[in-house]
Each structure stands twice: as structure tokens, then as C-alpha cells.
Motif scaffolding. Sequence first.
Motif, PDB file in Angstrom:
ATOM      1  N   SER A 134       2.275  -6.265   1.353  1.00 18.84           N
ATOM      2  CA  SER A 134       1.895  -5.408   0.233  1.00 18.84           C
ATOM      3  C   SER A 134       1.299  -6.282  -0.862  1.00 18.84           C
ATOM      4  CB  SER A 134       3.107  -4.620  -0.283  1.00 18.84           C
ATOM      5  OG  SER A 134       4.119  -5.490  -0.712  1.00 18.84           O
ATOM      6  N   ASP A 135       0.815  -5.647  -1.927  1.00 19.39           N
ATOM      7  CA  ASP A 135       0.030  -6.366  -2.934  1.00 19.39           C
ATOM      8  C   ASP A 135       0.818  -7.400  -3.725  1.00 19.39           C
ATOM      9  OD1 ASP A 135      -2.089  -4.865  -2.151  1.00 19.39           O
ATOM     10  OD2 ASP A 135      -2.034  -3.481  -3.850  1.00 19.39           O
ATOM     11  N   SER A 136       2.139  -7.272  -3.774  1.00 24.91           N
ATOM     12  CA  SER A 136       2.892  -8.145  -4.668  1.00 24.91           C
ATOM     13  C   SER A 136       3.343  -9.447  -4.016  1.00 24.91           C
ATOM     14  CB  SER A 136       4.118  -7.414  -5.230  1.00 24.91           C
ATOM     15  OG  SER A 136       4.992  -7.030  -4.189  1.00 24.91           O
ATOM     16  N   SER A 157       4.749  -3.913  -7.030  1.00 23.94           N
ATOM     17  CA  SER A 157       3.349  -3.520  -7.108  1.00 23.94           C
ATOM     18  C   SER A 157       3.274  -2.030  -6.818  1.00 23.94           C
ATOM     19  CB  SER A 157       2.484  -4.292  -6.094  1.00 23.94           C
ATOM     20  OG  SER A 157       2.700  -3.805  -4.782  1.00 23.94           O
ATOM     21  N   SER A 193       1.468  -0.648  -4.706  1.00 22.18           N
ATOM     22  CA  SER A 193       1.372  -0.415  -3.261  1.00 22.18           C
ATOM     23  C   SER A 193       2.747  -0.182  -2.640  1.00 22.18           C
ATOM     24  CB  SER A 193       0.696  -1.608  -2.576  1.00 22.18           C
ATOM     25  OG  SER A 193       1.514  -2.756  -2.630  1.00 22.18           O
ATOM     26  N   GLU A 194       3.818  -0.474  -3.395  1.00 19.93           N
ATOM     27  CA  GLU A 194       5.181  -0.280  -2.903  1.00 19.93           C
ATOM     28  C   GLU A 194       5.809   1.019  -3.412  1.00 19.93           C
ATOM     29  OE1 GLU A 194       7.458  -3.969  -3.621  1.00 19.93           O
ATOM     30  OE2 GLU A 194       5.507  -4.936  -3.867  1.00 19.93           O
ATOM     31  N   ARG A 252       5.902   4.032  -2.436  1.00 19.31           N
ATOM     32  CA  ARG A 252       6.552   4.928  -1.470  1.00 19.31           C
ATOM     33  C   ARG A 252       7.659   4.246  -0.677  1.00 19.31           C
ATOM     34  NH1 ARG A 252       3.795   9.676  -0.882  1.00 19.31           N
ATOM     35  NH2 ARG A 252       1.677   9.749  -1.745  1.00 19.31           N
ATOM     36  N   GLN A 253       7.911   2.976  -0.939  1.00 14.73           N
ATOM     37  CA  GLN A 253       8.920   2.248  -0.164  1.00 14.73           C
ATOM     38  C   GLN A 253      10.327   2.528  -0.684  1.00 14.73           C
ATOM     39  OE1 GLN A 253       7.889  -1.906  -0.303  1.00 14.73           O
ATOM     40  NE2 GLN A 253       6.012  -1.646   0.887  1.00 14.73           N
ATOM     41  N   VAL A 279       1.467   6.981  -8.248  1.00 11.07           N
ATOM     42  CA  VAL A 279       0.051   6.658  -8.089  1.00 11.07           C
ATOM     43  C   VAL A 279      -0.713   7.978  -8.138  1.00 11.07           C
ATOM     44  CG1 VAL A 279      -1.698   5.639  -6.591  1.00 11.07           C
ATOM     45  CG2 VAL A 279       0.580   4.620  -6.711  1.00 11.07           C
ATOM     46  N   GLN A 296       0.053   4.451 -12.127  1.00  3.38           N
ATOM     47  CA  GLN A 296      -1.282   3.899 -11.887  1.00  3.38           C
ATOM     48  C   GLN A 296      -2.209   5.101 -11.715  1.00  3.38           C
ATOM     49  OE1 GLN A 296      -2.370   0.618  -8.909  1.00  3.38           O
ATOM     50  NE2 GLN A 296      -3.000   2.464  -7.823  1.00  3.38           N
TER      51      GLN A 296
END
Length: 387
Positions: A189-191, A239, A241-242, A244-245, A275, A298
Motif C-alpha cells: 500500500s502507499d504508506s 495512508s 489506500s488503507e 478499507r483495511q 475516500v 481524501q
Amino acid sequence: MRLLHTSDWHLGRSFHGVGMLEAQTDFIDQLVDTVRSRGVDAVLISGDVYDRALPAVDTVRLLDTALERITEAGAVVVLSSGNHDSAARLGFGSALFERAGVYLRTRYADIARPVVLPLEGRPVAVYGIPYLEPRLAAGDLGVDVPNHFTVTAAAVQRIREDIRAREQAEGPLASVVMAHTFASGGISSDSERDLAVGGLGAVPLDLFEDFSYTALGHLHGRQQLSSTVRYSGSPLPYSFSEARQAKGGWLLEFDAGGLASVEPVTWPARRRLAVLRGKLEELLADPSLSDAQDAYCQVTLRDSQRPARAMEQVRTRFPDTLVLAFDPEGGARGPAQTYSQRLAKATDDLDVCCGFLEHVRSRSAADEEKDLFIEILDKVREAEAAK
């Protein structure tokens, strides 16, 4: 016997300029509650306990408090260093820490020195592999061609040899290997920073086949690569991108036969991530987005032209918007031009002014703005003529 697999705490990290120390304190509260309520015997932290090699004083104090609380709750701690940690600083006082039930694995010399947890019939040996920077680790591990695969393979071979010797002398044991690495099949993921490009930094999954369980760190999404090889992921999202985790760790249970079960443990964060994507008016009016009003957001606006005071308007409904992007619906209109190319096509002074305004804020001048430019340009011309 129960072990709790965690990693990538990244204590001291910020999230788009927002400090996370309070959120990290909440996570540690939940972890300690899990240790008590589930009867956890050992907490594993597979690297990146800190976010940087020189953590701030408050961050060090938070880890100090966390280790004290975990051991008071009845569990030992096995902690290996990650690529964000300073192995030398994190490993300071390791011999003294062991007397209090905190086992630091930050040195190459300790790779094959397990923490042996007593269990009738089949003790559990926990091995910690610190993050292996190939060029730095190659000499200590006897590797001629330094890369992530060769140094990890050398470390794993040392562990296999130690397991073999112990089983010959003492009988069967269960083996747990902690490693901070990028294993083939892991979803990033992005982080996560500094992952190798094109998979060159990845190590093959079959390196870890021989062990009862491999507790991986480095990737921030909790995931299962095989029945015995897993990433716990980070305990908090670092981040968007996480978003939904589900964040948490894995709870392992061992009995006389070895690894008996693995189950996820989830620790919800105080503030969730959202998001959002759409046109400004739609986002401000959509009733289905009410949950996002209390989230870190975001937002990507799809309006054909960038709305005026976009962030100000977005924050009237979503006050904790941290990232605002602009992606016009339908994509770019025609080939992209540099500002110099656009300036060269300007037909008059008004076109130059309006072109500059559009360049710096990604939307064309409104009628009232054009009128203001005309008024200013007329005054400039009058001033020039009067000289």
C-alpha cells in the motif's frame, strides 16, 4: 500458549500533517486489553516499532509505557528492528531488558538465538530476524553477492541449523520466525516506503516453508500468504489506500502438537478514513456520505472546472479533509500544454492575464474576474499614456 503477532507500529508518525500519538496510545490500550482478555503469553513486534531512526522524546516515552504495560499484563515481548528503526539504538540495553521479559532482536549475531517459550510437550522457539540491508548484512552473514534474497536465505539457514541442533538434543519444538521483509505475494500500500521497484527486493515465500509460523512485517495490510506465513499489517492506517483495511494482528495458539489455530484480532481506530470522489455539489448534498463528516477525508473533485475556494467549501461539510485533488470528469481536454505554449498563443493582454489565472488554479476566469482585469488594464494604459 498464545502469541500475538503485530508489526509496523510506526510510533511517532504523522498522517498528512496530523500527529498520531493519541491514536497510537489508543491502539496500545486495545492491545493491552487483548493481552489480558485473551491470555496472551507473548507479543511479537516484527519491525518498524518507530517511524524514524531518531524518534522524538514523546515517542520513546510511549514505547517505554507500552512495554511496561504489556509485561505487567502477563506477556513477554519479542521485538525485532525494521528498516525505519535504528537497530543500534533500539537494541540498547537488550541484556537488561531480557530480565524484564522484553527480548530485543536487532543484531545479526542474535538471529539464531531464539526466545524459547516453555510449553509442555513442544516448547515454542521464537527467532527474530532484524531488517537486513543487503550491503550491510552480507559480511556478517557470509554472503558474497548481497541482495535481499541471499542475505535472508543465509539468516534462515542459521535458524534451520539451530532448530536441528535443538531438536536432536531436546526433542521436537515449534518454531516461529519474525522477519521484516517483502515476501513474494504480499500486497503493498502507499504508506510503505523504500520497497524495491519491480519486485527486486522481494524474497520467495518458500524460504519460510519449514517453520511452524512466520510473522512478517513491512507491508501494512493484514494478509495471509500461506497457512503459516502472514503479515499482521500496521495497527493503524497510515495512508488513504488503507481506508478499507481492517487493522489489528493475528492471535496464534500453540499446543503440544504445534500450531493449533490462527485468528484475526481487530482494533478499530478512533477516526476512520473516507475516500470521496465526485462533483462538489453532489458531495455536499449526498445523504449517504454523512458518516464521512467525522472522518479524515481524501476528496477528489470531478467538476469540469475547479470550483472557487474548493477546500473551504469541501470543509463546510467534511471539516477534516486532509487531501484535496482535482480530476475533471472526462479527463483532459486536448493535449496538455505548458504555460509557455499557452502564453505564446495569447492574442492580447486580457488573454495573458486570464491564461495565467487558469494556469495557477486550473479553472478559467469568471466573468466578474474578466471585468476586473479589463478595468485594471485600462487604468494601466491610461497611466502609461500620461507619462
